[in-house]
Enzyme design. Sequence first.
Site, PDB file in Angstrom:
ATOM      1  N   HIS A   1       0.811  -1.212   0.000  1.00 12.73           N
ATOM      2  CA  HIS A   1       0.000   0.000   0.000  1.00 12.73           C
ATOM      3  C   HIS A   1       0.848   1.269   0.000  1.00 12.73           C
ATOM      4  CE1 HIS A   1      -3.347   2.634   1.737  1.00 12.73           C
ATOM      5  NE2 HIS A   1      -3.900   2.065   0.695  1.00 12.73           N
TER       6      HIS A   1
ATOM      7  N   ASP B   1       0.778  19.656  18.208  1.00 13.33           N
ATOM      8  CA  ASP B   1       1.396  20.890  18.685  1.00 13.33           C
ATOM      9  C   ASP B   1       1.928  21.704  17.505  1.00 13.33           C
ATOM     10  OD1 ASP B   1       0.609  20.278  21.223  1.00 13.33           O
ATOM     11  OD2 ASP B   1       2.527  19.414  21.823  1.00 13.33           O
TER      12      ASP B   1
ATOM     13  N   LYS C   1       3.289   4.398  -1.190  1.00 13.08           N
ATOM     14  CA  LYS C   1       3.430   5.264  -2.361  1.00 13.08           C
ATOM     15  C   LYS C   1       4.725   6.044  -2.200  1.00 13.08           C
ATOM     16  CE  LYS C   1      -1.242   4.707  -1.855  1.00 13.08           C
ATOM     17  NZ  LYS C   1      -1.932   4.232  -0.648  1.00 13.08           N
TER      18      LYS C   1
ATOM     19  N   LYS D   1      -3.904  10.780   4.654  1.00 14.36           N
ATOM     20  CA  LYS D   1      -3.417  10.072   5.844  1.00 14.36           C
ATOM     21  C   LYS D   1      -2.353  10.954   6.493  1.00 14.36           C
ATOM     22  CE  LYS D   1      -4.086   6.862   2.319  1.00 14.36           C
ATOM     23  NZ  LYS D   1      -5.487   6.713   2.442  1.00 14.36           N
TER      24      LYS D   1
ATOM     25  N   HIS E   1      -9.053  11.120   1.067  1.00 14.72           N
ATOM     26  CA  HIS E   1      -8.140   9.985   0.926  1.00 14.72           C
ATOM     27  C   HIS E   1      -6.840  10.216   1.700  1.00 14.72           C
ATOM     28  CE1 HIS E   1      -5.616   6.998  -1.398  1.00 14.72           C
ATOM     29  NE2 HIS E   1      -6.720   6.316  -1.235  1.00 14.72           N
TER      30      HIS E   1
END
Length: 419
Positions: free
Chosen positions: A134, A320, A136, A315, A313
């Site tokens: 998965h 802080d 990239k 992630k 899509h």
Amino acid sequence: MNSAVEHIATDQPPDEAKARDLDYGWQSGNQIELLENGEAYFPRVFDAMRAAQREILLETFILFEDKVGNELQGILIEAAQRGVKVVVSLDGFGCGELSAAFLKTLADAGVMVQMFDPASKTLGIRTNWFRRLHRKIVVVDAEVAFIGGINFSADHLGDFGPEAKQDYSVQVTGPAVADLHHFALAQSGRQVRTRRGWRRRQQRPSPWATDSGEGLVRLIYRDNLQHRDDIEEAYIYALSKAKKRAVIANAYFFPGYRLLREIRNAARRGVQVQLIMQGQPDVLLAKLAARMLYDYLLKDGVVIHEYCQRPLHGKVALVDDDWSTVGSSNLDPLSLALNLEANVLIRDRAFNQQLYDSLATLSKNHCQVIPAKDKPRLWLWRLTVGFLVFHVMRHFPALTGWLPAHKPRLKPFESQAHD
């Protein structure tokens, strides 16, 4: 037989790639730039590839034969024809619809194409859903690297329409590129020279750098060997350190209880915790799963936004003023317990502010706030069900022999079988 197109193993590394089990430390003096959506990402990556002089390493979950994929194909062919070493690693599920002609054109030009754990359809349905590649990652000439959540497909561009994805990647230049290059070489099965600085460490470096200087970057990854929980632990540790704010934007949100508890605990001690979730899902089940957890978080002050303009899509997360992470890993059982993933951790105030401004614009202009209920109902039942579902999904593939918890070997790909 075409040796330029190969199958690559899922979990078992070849002997020459033992560097997979190394822990990459913090590297200082890097330049990091946020790339939002395909409009920023594709031109930057394609320009770097066009300028490549020695090597292009590419890993992606999805490559489609659309305007983006066709442009990428042409760039890689041109690079290979001028003598650049080009290695492309594709996932056998995400890239399972690529035609033999598309792959053969790349291979005939000298591009080394590898397919990660492919499988034929059963009754017209792909069944190799679990333990996917998965990541990239793109590394060019060991001088510039790109890592994030953006695949090579036109649905990352706004002109794709309502289903265009909202996503993020980063461009990295500086010392951390050496780690990304080393990692990409090892994962692709290429011969890797071990050098000073890439030694096996007795203790893993902290997800929170001891130095809060600028331009600090650390590569972290998840495999099914020695690094099963590294990304999850990085989130947990960073949230435990949070004092002011924490923002998490994640497409598929269904974390385990430890991470969920750390999010709640941060809000309880006064940290401004904001989650940005999918409001217009590309996978309806993912939205339903995330909503099972809302009451548990809302009752302790977590602010939840659902992004409703198009499918989220991304992630990414920040804590802080100077800690951030960008990568391929969702916060769900597939990413946290099964897939091969990679993120970068970043300690840099300017980048943190850039990411915060982008997410603040997103939440202000294109999201709806989920209201907190005075008396949340059924939150304990939802949490219990969520806990059970997570752990069933986490362990089910390892308990059933017919799901891909296997270790396929490296072998040549017979292109004639796909003609």
